[in-house]
Design a protein around this motif. Sequence first.
Motif, PDB file in Angstrom:
ATOM      1  N   ILE A  43     -11.591   3.483  -4.508  1.00 20.89           N
ATOM      2  CA  ILE A  43     -10.885   4.104  -3.403  1.00 20.89           C
ATOM      3  C   ILE A  43     -11.247   3.369  -2.116  1.00 20.89           C
ATOM      4  N   VAL A  44     -10.272   3.206  -1.224  1.00 20.05           N
ATOM      5  CA  VAL A  44     -10.559   2.715   0.116  1.00 20.05           C
ATOM      6  C   VAL A  44     -10.013   3.722   1.118  1.00 20.05           C
TER       7      VAL A  44
ATOM      8  N   THR B 131      -6.252   7.441   2.422  1.00 20.90           N
ATOM      9  CA  THR B 131      -6.978   7.011   1.243  1.00 20.90           C
ATOM     10  C   THR B 131      -6.015   6.276   0.325  1.00 20.90           C
ATOM     11  N   TYR B 132      -6.481   5.132  -0.209  1.00 16.39           N
ATOM     12  CA  TYR B 132      -5.646   4.313  -1.085  1.00 16.39           C
ATOM     13  C   TYR B 132      -6.373   4.045  -2.399  1.00 16.39           C
TER      14      TYR B 132
ATOM     15  N   TRP C 100      -1.315   4.434  -4.540  1.00 17.93           N
ATOM     16  CA  TRP C 100      -1.239   5.733  -3.870  1.00 17.93           C
ATOM     17  C   TRP C 100      -1.777   5.645  -2.442  1.00 17.93           C
ATOM     18  N   CYS C 101      -1.106   6.343  -1.550  1.00 18.51           N
ATOM     19  CA  CYS C 101      -1.598   6.571  -0.203  1.00 18.51           C
ATOM     20  C   CYS C 101      -1.638   8.076   0.021  1.00 18.51           C
ATOM     21  N   LEU C 102      -2.845   8.612   0.211  1.00 18.07           N
ATOM     22  CA  LEU C 102      -3.042  10.044   0.400  1.00 18.07           C
ATOM     23  C   LEU C 102      -3.681  10.306   1.758  1.00 18.07           C
ATOM     24  N   ASP C 103      -3.440  11.487   2.286  1.00 15.83           N
ATOM     25  CA  ASP C 103      -4.131  11.900   3.501  1.00 15.83           C
ATOM     26  C   ASP C 103      -5.612  12.057   3.181  1.00 15.83           C
ATOM     27  N   ALA C 104      -6.476  11.373   3.926  1.00 17.09           N
ATOM     28  CA  ALA C 104      -7.910  11.365   3.618  1.00 17.09           C
ATOM     29  C   ALA C 104      -8.562  12.726   3.816  1.00 17.09           C
ATOM     30  N   ASN C 105      -7.959  13.590   4.610  1.00 15.98           N
ATOM     31  CA  ASN C 105      -8.552  14.900   4.893  1.00 15.98           C
ATOM     32  C   ASN C 105      -8.029  16.014   3.999  1.00 15.98           C
TER      33      ASN C 105
END
Length: 402
Positions: free
Chosen positions: A65-66, A72-73, A89-94
């Motif tokens: 994960i980065v 978050t990717y 994937w690109c997700l909201d980190a929070n």
Amino acid sequence: MQNLPRLLFTALLITTCAAPAADWPRFRGPDQSGLVTGTGLNPQALEGGAKILWRANVGTGFSSIVVAGGRTYTMGNRKDDGKETDYVWCLDANTGNEIWKHSYPEELKPNLYEGGPNATPTVEGGRVFTLSKTGRAFCLDAAKGAVIWEVDLAREVGAKKPEWGFSGSVLIEGDLAIYNVGDAGTALNKETGKVVWKSGPGVAGYSQPVAARLDGKRVAVLMAASEALALNPQTGAVLWRHPWKTSYDVNAADPIVRGNRVFVSSGYNHGAAVLEVKGGQVTELWKSRVLRNQFSSSVLLGDHVYGVDENQLRCVEFATGNVTWTDRVTGKGTLLIADGHILALSEKGELLIAPATPEEFKPVSRAQILGGKCWTMPALAHGKLYARNAKGDLVCVDLAAK
């Protein structure tokens, strides 16, 4: 009081040698070392159980994960209308909410493991750089996921695919995106995807290229299938090679560079060594089976290397290879070091936090955060730990909680 000088020395090393933490934009953190400071870590955060902020599933794989810009990717493989498909994937980190995803046909290819993508995305300059296990390279817009360019890298350079697929994350060096593809790497122009330089078609290793200043030069150090080498990152010219033959050509752990010395390690009972490089000549200062990194890279803090020796944690002296402690709690797990503490994730999903000292491994808090097989290194950003297992269960854990 007899340990006070050592503790003060270690604290000084932590503040002067580790990268200050903020985002975690590439594999193993801001400077590829697995070592960070200023994380907001509370070592007792796991007492009474982990505080899981959110969960998601990203599909089968071992991509880490980065975290960059509040996002978050990672990568995983799922069946899409009955066809095996890779997803970025690109997700909201929070919150873990999906922002975008990019998909393309790619076989799962399980082979003595679950399969799926191996490499971790790299985020730089508002772009996300990825590599599939068959050698498909993508550059995506980090905000929207739109494809900026795509290259079938293996076909473009005629490179043979490793047994378990391409695995090294992308190194961004100036205008170049450097890949562990070919027998001594390949570089693309990061803006256009055009090949700038390439090596021979031989089998690559499984680790990422590591940028460093070594022997008076800016270099990229690379673990190929059967050797360690350094190259000029701008031209691809190989500066030196050192034989490092491992069973099944699995050189998967990243090298560590300090001064004119390079630490390398591989599993399958091969072991580790420290190489000294002077004037392009390489000398083995020591070589031993004391630390066998099958896939999890070690971390250097002060005068000691902390890593996974096949199926146990171990601490060894960088200069000599002498073992100072061993602990069997993690199995084939992973680790990073943050603010002077080891964060070790066991292969069964238990997270342990312990002071990083050469005297002993003594966790101050621990909790089960995942199940299944956990061979993928977590990421740590803004007081949150992001970890996943092989089947793609992803968790975000609050490690700043009081």
